[in-house]
Design a protein around this motif. Structure first.
Motif, PDB file in Angstrom:
ATOM      1  N   ARG A   6     -14.789-101.329 -60.187  1.00 21.47           N
ATOM      2  CA  ARG A   6     -15.942-101.411 -59.613  1.00 21.47           C
ATOM      3  C   ARG A   6     -15.762-102.181 -58.220  1.00 21.47           C
ATOM      4  O   ARG A   6     -16.170-102.102 -57.010  1.00 21.47           O
ATOM      5  CB  ARG A   6     -17.208-101.642 -60.136  1.00 21.47           C
ATOM      6  CG  ARG A   6     -17.901-100.142 -60.744  1.00 21.47           C
ATOM      7  CD  ARG A   6     -19.388-100.445 -60.815  1.00 21.47           C
ATOM      8  NE  ARG A   6     -19.520-101.562 -61.880  1.00 21.47           N
ATOM      9  CZ  ARG A   6     -19.703-101.253 -63.189  1.00 21.47           C
ATOM     10  NH1 ARG A   6     -19.165-100.258 -63.534  1.00 21.47           N
ATOM     11  NH2 ARG A   6     -19.779-102.342 -63.999  1.00 21.47           N
ATOM     12  N   ALA A   7     -15.247-103.561 -58.595  1.00 19.09           N
ATOM     13  CA  ALA A   7     -15.164-104.555 -57.524  1.00 19.09           C
ATOM     14  C   ALA A   7     -13.884-104.109 -56.621  1.00 19.09           C
ATOM     15  O   ALA A   7     -14.092-104.437 -55.272  1.00 19.09           O
ATOM     16  CB  ALA A   7     -14.796-105.955 -58.191  1.00 19.09           C
ATOM     17  N   LEU A  25     -12.966-100.864 -55.949  1.00 21.03           N
ATOM     18  CA  LEU A  25     -13.373-100.103 -55.097  1.00 21.03           C
ATOM     19  C   LEU A  25     -14.536-100.552 -53.913  1.00 21.03           C
ATOM     20  O   LEU A  25     -14.728 -99.957 -52.859  1.00 21.03           O
ATOM     21  CB  LEU A  25     -14.365 -98.964 -56.026  1.00 21.03           C
ATOM     22  CG  LEU A  25     -14.610 -97.654 -55.384  1.00 21.03           C
ATOM     23  CD1 LEU A  25     -13.290 -96.857 -55.138  1.00 21.03           C
ATOM     24  CD2 LEU A  25     -15.581 -96.864 -56.540  1.00 21.03           C
ATOM     25  N   ALA A  26     -15.115-101.501 -54.349  1.00 17.94           N
ATOM     26  CA  ALA A  26     -16.248-102.014 -53.339  1.00 17.94           C
ATOM     27  C   ALA A  26     -15.464-102.815 -52.367  1.00 17.94           C
ATOM     28  O   ALA A  26     -15.710-102.493 -50.903  1.00 17.94           O
ATOM     29  CB  ALA A  26     -16.961-103.211 -53.852  1.00 17.94           C
ATOM     30  N   ALA A  27     -14.429-103.561 -52.334  1.00 19.91           N
ATOM     31  CA  ALA A  27     -13.514-104.070 -51.448  1.00 19.91           C
ATOM     32  C   ALA A  27     -12.679-103.118 -50.536  1.00 19.91           C
ATOM     33  O   ALA A  27     -12.765-103.114 -49.366  1.00 19.91           O
ATOM     34  CB  ALA A  27     -12.347-104.966 -52.164  1.00 19.91           C
ATOM     35  N   ARG A  77     -13.754-100.048 -50.086  1.00 19.06           N
ATOM     36  CA  ARG A  77     -15.030 -99.303 -49.123  1.00 19.06           C
ATOM     37  C   ARG A  77     -15.229 -99.755 -48.065  1.00 19.06           C
ATOM     38  O   ARG A  77     -15.443 -99.345 -46.684  1.00 19.06           O
ATOM     39  CB  ARG A  77     -16.208 -99.299 -49.877  1.00 19.06           C
ATOM     40  CG  ARG A  77     -16.539 -97.928 -50.696  1.00 19.06           C
ATOM     41  CD  ARG A  77     -17.853 -97.863 -51.127  1.00 19.06           C
ATOM     42  NE  ARG A  77     -17.858 -96.575 -52.269  1.00 19.06           N
ATOM     43  CZ  ARG A  77     -18.234 -96.838 -53.197  1.00 19.06           C
ATOM     44  NH1 ARG A  77     -18.804 -97.684 -53.872  1.00 19.06           N
ATOM     45  NH2 ARG A  77     -18.169 -95.370 -53.946  1.00 19.06           N
ATOM     46  N   ILE A  78     -15.183-101.330 -47.912  1.00 20.72           N
ATOM     47  CA  ILE A  78     -15.332-101.996 -46.822  1.00 20.72           C
ATOM     48  C   ILE A  78     -14.457-101.794 -45.608  1.00 20.72           C
ATOM     49  O   ILE A  78     -14.487-101.488 -44.596  1.00 20.72           O
ATOM     50  CB  ILE A  78     -15.579-103.596 -46.859  1.00 20.72           C
ATOM     51  CG1 ILE A  78     -16.863-103.764 -47.747  1.00 20.72           C
ATOM     52  CG2 ILE A  78     -15.293-104.217 -45.681  1.00 20.72           C
ATOM     53  CD1 ILE A  78     -16.999-105.185 -47.982  1.00 20.72           C
ATOM     54  N   GLU A  79     -13.150-101.469 -46.103  1.00 17.67           N
ATOM     55  CA  GLU A  79     -11.859-101.526 -45.183  1.00 17.67           C
ATOM     56  C   GLU A  79     -11.623-100.057 -44.658  1.00 17.67           C
ATOM     57  O   GLU A  79     -10.895 -99.774 -44.055  1.00 17.67           O
ATOM     58  CB  GLU A  79     -10.687-102.125 -46.014  1.00 17.67           C
ATOM     59  CG  GLU A  79     -10.791-103.719 -46.288  1.00 17.67           C
ATOM     60  CD  GLU A  79     -10.981-104.666 -45.480  1.00 17.67           C
ATOM     61  OE1 GLU A  79     -10.336-104.036 -44.090  1.00 17.67           O
ATOM     62  OE2 GLU A  79     -11.386-105.509 -45.323  1.00 17.67           O
ATOM     63  N   VAL A 118      -8.195-109.816 -57.189  1.00 13.99           N
ATOM     64  CA  VAL A 118      -8.402-109.239 -55.890  1.00 13.99           C
ATOM     65  C   VAL A 118      -7.798-110.384 -54.735  1.00 13.99           C
ATOM     66  O   VAL A 118      -7.995-111.713 -55.033  1.00 13.99           O
ATOM     67  CB  VAL A 118      -9.892-109.172 -55.483  1.00 13.99           C
ATOM     68  CG1 VAL A 118     -10.135-108.633 -53.947  1.00 13.99           C
ATOM     69  CG2 VAL A 118     -10.308-108.100 -56.417  1.00 13.99           C
ATOM     70  N   GLU A 140      -6.924-112.622 -51.510  1.00 12.94           N
ATOM     71  CA  GLU A 140      -8.071-113.440 -50.257  1.00 12.94           C
ATOM     72  C   GLU A 140      -8.526-112.180 -49.502  1.00 12.94           C
ATOM     73  O   GLU A 140      -9.669-112.299 -48.946  1.00 12.94           O
ATOM     74  CB  GLU A 140      -7.462-114.655 -49.990  1.00 12.94           C
ATOM     75  CG  GLU A 140      -7.588-115.739 -50.738  1.00 12.94           C
ATOM     76  CD  GLU A 140      -7.386-117.227 -50.042  1.00 12.94           C
ATOM     77  OE1 GLU A 140      -6.777-116.904 -48.905  1.00 12.94           O
ATOM     78  OE2 GLU A 140      -7.372-118.230 -50.948  1.00 12.94           O
ATOM     79  N   ARG A 141      -7.328-111.707 -48.978  1.00 17.57           N
ATOM     80  CA  ARG A 141      -7.762-110.871 -48.032  1.00 17.57           C
ATOM     81  C   ARG A 141      -7.262-109.436 -48.177  1.00 17.57           C
ATOM     82  O   ARG A 141      -6.296-108.968 -47.789  1.00 17.57           O
ATOM     83  CB  ARG A 141      -6.855-111.202 -46.278  1.00 17.57           C
ATOM     84  CG  ARG A 141      -7.257-112.476 -45.937  1.00 17.57           C
ATOM     85  CD  ARG A 141      -6.442-112.887 -44.711  1.00 17.57           C
ATOM     86  NE  ARG A 141      -6.392-114.297 -44.544  1.00 17.57           N
ATOM     87  CZ  ARG A 141      -6.190-115.135 -45.241  1.00 17.57           C
ATOM     88  NH1 ARG A 141      -5.500-115.048 -46.347  1.00 17.57           N
ATOM     89  NH2 ARG A 141      -6.425-116.524 -44.972  1.00 17.57           N
ATOM     90  N   ASN A 199     -29.389 -92.377 -48.240  1.00 18.63           N
ATOM     91  CA  ASN A 199     -29.069 -93.408 -47.607  1.00 18.63           C
ATOM     92  C   ASN A 199     -27.658 -93.404 -47.053  1.00 18.63           C
ATOM     93  O   ASN A 199     -27.532 -93.958 -45.908  1.00 18.63           O
ATOM     94  CB  ASN A 199     -28.926 -94.483 -48.895  1.00 18.63           C
ATOM     95  CG  ASN A 199     -30.124 -95.397 -49.520  1.00 18.63           C
ATOM     96  OD1 ASN A 199     -31.083 -95.170 -48.438  1.00 18.63           O
ATOM     97  ND2 ASN A 199     -30.299 -95.571 -50.281  1.00 18.63           N
ATOM     98  N   ARG A 243     -27.029 -94.046 -42.887  1.00 15.92           N
ATOM     99  CA  ARG A 243     -26.086 -94.783 -42.741  1.00 15.92           C
ATOM    100  C   ARG A 243     -24.972 -94.156 -41.439  1.00 15.92           C
ATOM    101  O   ARG A 243     -24.659 -94.709 -40.555  1.00 15.92           O
ATOM    102  CB  ARG A 243     -25.238 -95.135 -43.884  1.00 15.92           C
ATOM    103  CG  ARG A 243     -24.206 -96.272 -43.505  1.00 15.92           C
ATOM    104  CD  ARG A 243     -23.271 -96.521 -44.535  1.00 15.92           C
ATOM    105  NE  ARG A 243     -21.964 -96.957 -44.155  1.00 15.92           N
ATOM    106  CZ  ARG A 243     -20.727 -96.839 -44.957  1.00 15.92           C
ATOM    107  NH1 ARG A 243     -20.944 -96.320 -46.012  1.00 15.92           N
ATOM    108  NH2 ARG A 243     -19.738 -97.184 -44.443  1.00 15.92           N
TER     109      ARG A 243
END
Lengths: 433, 118
Positions: free
Chosen positions: A8-9, A11-13, A15-17, A55, A57-58, A218, A222
């Protein structure tokens, strides 16, 4: 951290990129669907590596480097089939130059690229449903499984829809282009339609158990915000955002504790989200400033704004609403708009006047299976005291409705009409009926 | 879900120009991606005041507040699918501080907003 948490973490990272990764690769490959595929591959690589390594750093730079490597591999393979070795090397170098610098954390402006992404996903050549799936995947970063769950269809259906849509785009050579002039407005219309479809799918939940699926609302909101951020001069983009914000402002008031729907006029208006109403009204004002108050979405938003402005149901300016529906019917003639106008007219002038419009629609082929036609007819007949006809109309509406909660509501109203009919009968005959 | 990010630090120095530029870029990207709904930095403590209730009495204290250790420097409101996305977003924001304002120490606290489902 469990594996599921780690995933999940990640996938979240990702999604932002993800939109920046797709736009960066698309610029290099001149092919949006292919770029999207390679970015998915980068996610798979991250899911393999990061649970053990943590994960980075960048995460964006890591994902971009991985995706870029895959893109270069892809180009190399393609060019090998086409031309000589040296040329390949030179061309690859040139393409590498076209890539955004993945060491810098952020691009200067991804607005144009995001717009291109939305326009590709919502291409008029594709069905609206396919466009919705592509937009949710490419712009919002939803997985196929998440899209399938949101639309209540099997994952394979969505996967096929996406594959077919990409094939259509590739076959038509429409994988990377920025429309201008007249083409732009046609493409914008198509994008607005897709976004509105996503919103409505979540807002009216035509099928299934629940009356509302807020996640889709939502995501549509968005996408609407993305559109006004990257195309701020388009009045209808503001009109659509206004319409969605104003409708979404009633979310908390639309269902009771058991999840049953509460109709607009019966809603507790204290539960309406006033900040969201204010955002909606502001967006509507912006559409008007840009000369778009007569647009398809702006007119619908103006109707919802009339409801939002009324402190109580009886304060509603039905005459104004009936006028806007008439304007909307002239702009985009439709039986559904006419049915809504009938409701507004009935509220402004009485059920008789509304029923005249509804009766004219009964033979309309477009509404033959539309449950709201008999539902509205039943409502007007009931107000006129014609309970037997009202009861029959509500039963017909319940039979046509696909949402379970709506079926309940309509059956309940049919029963109310039947009760009213019995109590209206002369004494002594009720027992025989 | 809606989240509020609150950035606090014991250091009251202004962000470096490089950090400011990067934060603007990040905010621009997040607004264009439809995720960020609002954000702002806050003026120094001297421009603020506190209205307090203590021992049954209500009093107003003008800033700056000598006893304050941690100062809220700014906030942002995001609409995100869930806490994982909020965490990833906050990490990226704080990484910018680490990269572009070495030596700075602080906290970005993220909180889910009640009724932020819509």
């Amino acid at each position: 951290m469990t594996t599921a948490d780690a995933h999940r973490a990640i996938l979240a990272a990702w999604r932002i990129e993800q939109p920046r990764l797709i736009t960066g690769l698309a610029r290099m490959l001149r092919d949006v669907p292919l770029a999207e595929e390679l970015v998915q591959e980068a996610l798979v690589a991250a899911l393999e590596r990061w649970p053990a390594s943590g994960v980075p750093e960048r995460p964006g730079a890591w994902l971009m480097a991985t995706a870029k490597r895959r893109a270069l591999d892809h180009l190399r393979r393609r060019r090998m089939l086409e031309c000589k070795h040296q040329m390949v090397a030179r061309e690859l170098e040139a393409e590498q130059q076209a890539m955004p610098d993945f060491d810098s954390p952020l691009d200067d402006d991804i607005g144009d690229e995001l717009l291109r992404l939305i326009f590709t996903a919502c291409h008029p050549r594709l069905s609206r449903e396919a466009g919705a799936a592509l937009a949710l995947r490419m712009v919002c970063g939803l997985t196929t499984d998440e899209i399938a769950r949101a639309f209540l269809v099997p994952e394979t259906t969505i996967a096929q829809r996406i594959v077919r849509a990409k094939r259509t785009l590739s076959a038509s050579g429409l994988t990377y282009e920025t429309p201008r002039g007249e083409a732009l407005s046609a493409r914008l219309d198509s994008a607005l339609e897709v976004i509105y479809l996503i919103f409505n799918e979540g807002y009216t939940a035509a099928r299934g158990e629940d009356w509302l699926r807020p996640q889709l609302c939502n995501e549509a909101l968005r996408l609407g915000r993305v559109l006004i951020a990257v195309a701020p001069q388009e009045p209808e983009a503001h009109g659509l955002l206004a319409l969605m914000e104003l409708n979404a402002s009633r979310t908390a008031a639309r269902t009771d504790v058991a999840g049953e729907p509460i109709l607009l006029l019966d809603q507790n208006r204290a539960l309406w989200n006033q900040l969201q109403i204010r955002r909606g009204v502001k967006a509507l004002g912006r559409a008007a400033e840009l000369g778009g108050s007569g647009g398809f979405y702006a007119l619908q938003a103006a109707i919802v704004a009339c409801h939002a402005r009324a402190a109580t149901a009886v304060d509603t300016d039905w005459r104004r609403i009936a006028e806007i529906y008439a304007q909307l019917a002239r702009l985009a003639p439709s039986a559904v708009v006419e049915l809504n106008r009938a409701i507004a007219v009935s509220m402004a002038e009485g059920p008789e006047a509304g029923l005249v419009i509804v009766e004219a629609l009964v033979s309309e082929p477009a509404l033959r299976t539309y449950h709201l036609l008999p539902a509205v007819r039943g409502d007007l007949l009931q107000k006129l005291g014609r309970h037997a006809e009202a009861c029959a109309a509500f039963r017909a509406a319940a039979a046509l409705a696909c949402n379970r909660r709506e079926q309940h509501l309509l059956s309940r109203r049919a029963d109310e009409s039947a009760t009213a009919l019995i109590s209206a009968l002369p004494l002594g005959t009720a027992g025989d009926a | 879900m809606r989240f509020m990010f609150i950035v606090t630090s014991s250091q009251q120095n202004q962000p470096s120009p490089e950090l400011l530029e990067q934060m603007h870029k990040l905010a621009d990207r997040e607004i264009k991606a439809g995720r960020m709904l609002d954000n702002a930095g806050l003026m120094p403590l001297a421009t603020g005041a506190q209205v307090r209730i203590k021992g049954g009495g209500l009093s107003v204290v003008d800033g700056p507040f000598v006893e304050t250790k941690e100062v809220i420097g700014g906030y942002a409101i995001f609409e995100l699918p869930g806490k994982e996305e909020a965490l990833a977003s906050a990490r990226e924001f704080m990484q910018l501080h680490k990269d572009y304002m070495p030596g700075w120490e602080g906290v970005c606290e993220l909180r889910a907003i009640v009724g932020g489902m819509s």
